[in-house]
Design a protein around this motif. Structure first.
Motif, mmCIF file in Angstrom:
data_model
loop_
_atom_site.group_PDB
_atom_site.id
_atom_site.type_symbol
_atom_site.label_atom_id
_atom_site.label_comp_id
_atom_site.label_asym_id
_atom_site.label_seq_id
_atom_site.Cartn_x
_atom_site.Cartn_y
_atom_site.Cartn_z
ATOM 1 N N UNK A 87 65.139 -0.898 -46.649
ATOM 2 C CA UNK A 87 65.362 -1.726 -45.456
ATOM 3 C C UNK A 87 64.382 -1.338 -44.352
ATOM 4 N N UNK A 88 64.189 -0.046 -44.153
ATOM 5 C CA UNK A 88 63.257 0.404 -43.118
ATOM 6 C C UNK A 88 61.823 -0.030 -43.432
ATOM 7 N N UNK A 89 61.465 0.014 -44.703
ATOM 8 C CA UNK A 89 60.121 -0.442 -45.071
ATOM 9 C C UNK A 89 59.985 -1.940 -44.826
ATOM 10 N N UNK A 90 61.048 -2.706 -45.130
ATOM 11 C CA UNK A 90 61.036 -4.148 -44.855
ATOM 12 C C UNK A 90 60.862 -4.439 -43.377
ATOM 13 N N UNK A 91 61.537 -3.646 -42.533
ATOM 14 C CA UNK A 91 61.383 -3.807 -41.084
ATOM 15 C C UNK A 91 59.944 -3.518 -40.668
ATOM 16 N N UNK A 92 59.355 -2.459 -41.247
ATOM 17 C CA UNK A 92 57.967 -2.116 -40.926
ATOM 18 C C UNK A 92 57.014 -3.245 -41.324
ATOM 19 N N UNK A 96 54.461 -5.666 -38.799
ATOM 20 C CA UNK A 96 53.045 -5.974 -39.014
ATOM 21 C C UNK A 96 52.835 -7.487 -39.085
ATOM 22 N N UNK A 97 53.752 -8.177 -39.747
ATOM 23 C CA UNK A 97 53.665 -9.634 -39.822
ATOM 24 C C UNK A 97 53.831 -10.260 -38.443
ATOM 25 N N UNK A 98 54.748 -9.730 -37.666
ATOM 26 C CA UNK A 98 54.978 -10.182 -36.288
ATOM 27 C C UNK A 98 53.694 -10.087 -35.470
ATOM 28 N N UNK A 172 66.007 -8.601 -41.218
ATOM 29 C CA UNK A 172 66.632 -7.865 -40.117
ATOM 30 C C UNK A 172 65.613 -7.591 -39.019
ATOM 31 N N UNK A 173 64.377 -7.247 -39.429
ATOM 32 C CA UNK A 173 63.309 -7.052 -38.451
ATOM 33 C C UNK A 173 63.065 -8.304 -37.638
ATOM 34 N N UNK A 174 63.106 -9.469 -38.307
ATOM 35 C CA UNK A 174 62.938 -10.733 -37.592
ATOM 36 C C UNK A 174 64.063 -10.944 -36.574
ATOM 37 N N UNK A 217 57.683 -3.570 -30.472
ATOM 38 C CA UNK A 217 57.058 -2.294 -30.137
ATOM 39 C C UNK A 217 55.560 -2.515 -29.946
ATOM 40 N N UNK A 218 54.896 -1.478 -29.437
ATOM 41 C CA UNK A 218 53.443 -1.551 -29.240
ATOM 42 C C UNK A 218 52.690 -0.860 -30.378
ATOM 43 N N UNK A 219 53.396 -0.558 -31.482
ATOM 44 C CA UNK A 219 52.811 0.213 -32.583
ATOM 45 C C UNK A 219 51.488 -0.358 -33.075
ATOM 46 N N UNK A 220 51.480 -1.645 -33.449
ATOM 47 C CA UNK A 220 50.285 -2.213 -34.070
ATOM 48 C C UNK A 220 49.207 -2.504 -33.038
#
Length: 237
Positions: A87-92, A96-98, A172-174, A217-220
């Motif tokens: 699930x966490x990988x799916x959110x990650x 990136x897609x976002x 879930x990330x979406x 987040x500002x990660x990417x």
């Protein structure tokens, strides 16, 4: 009348007007109108209805779908720690897609009639009317359509037992993205982390619109060098 002389009538349905702006569209759409009341998109009532979505529809509709897909991987024998990683990988993957969609699709520069029209529907309307509360989250019909290619992409990345939980994590990330996006525009955060995130996002709308493409987040932005400078950093140079 040539495109450069075309004037948009804000009192009429906008979608089929904005294409006539031609090359002037980019300047027009990035001059925000800060009003709680959103514009009318279509004359047709059915199509107009489909463009309006209350924020709470997103978790109400999609969280049960998230649970269904995660439970599929559970039923296939995966442990809860394994499910958590999936699930966490799916959110990650979603984050990136976002970022990618926001940077390379939602901010593509258009000047043709249909290019302007489609861009306005996808994202231009949000930059023109950033406080329109009924057009801040993605309509469920459009989300449902986009779920198919996203699930097929996940199935290419993972085994049959892992893919459902990864897809559930992405979905879930979406949900987190859309709810966060609404909150950043209409919420009044009191703690420092959401305050900084709100400043970061509103900076994208009102100061530097070609940077700051992350929402949750500002990660990417940090990874790909599109993090905008703060006003303090600029003054110190």
């Amino acid at each position: 009348m040539v495109a450069q002389d075309f004037k948009v009538d804000l009192n009429k349905a906008l979608v089929f007007q904005v294409g006539h702006l031609g090359e002037a569209y980019q300047e027009w759409v990035h001059q925000p109108i800060v009003s709680q009341e959103g514009p009318r998109f279509f004359e047709n009532e059915f199509w107009e209805f489909l463009t309006r979505t209350v924020w709470w529809a997103v978790p109400t509709i999609w969280l049960p779908v998230v649970c269904y897909f995660v439970s599929k991987s559970v039923r296939m024998g995966h442990t809860f720690p394994e499910i958590a990683v999936m699930v966490l990988f799916g959110i990650l993957v979603w984050t990136l897609l976002e970022y990618t969609l926001h940077r390379f699709l939602f901010h593509i520069e258009t000047k043709s009639y249909w290019g302007n029209t489609i861009h306005y529907l996808l994202h231009g309307c949000h930059h023109k009317h950033p406080m329109d509360g009924l057009r801040l989250v993605f309509p469920p019909t459009a989300t449902a359509i986009l779920c198919f290619p996203f699930y097929n992409m996940v199935k290419l990345m993972a085994s049959p037992s892992v893919a459902p939980a990864m897809f559930g994590g992405g979905l879930l990330g979406y949900v987190m993205y859309d709810v966060t996006h609404y909150y950043l525009h209409h919420g009044q955060p009191s703690s420092e982390v959401p305050k900084k995130l709100k400043r970061y996002h509103l900076n994208h709308h009102f100061r530097i619109q070609d940077k700051g493409f992350g929402i949750t987040s500002s990660l990417w932005d940090r990874v790909f060098g599109t993090l905008p400078q703060t006003k303090a950093a600029k003054k110190s140079r």
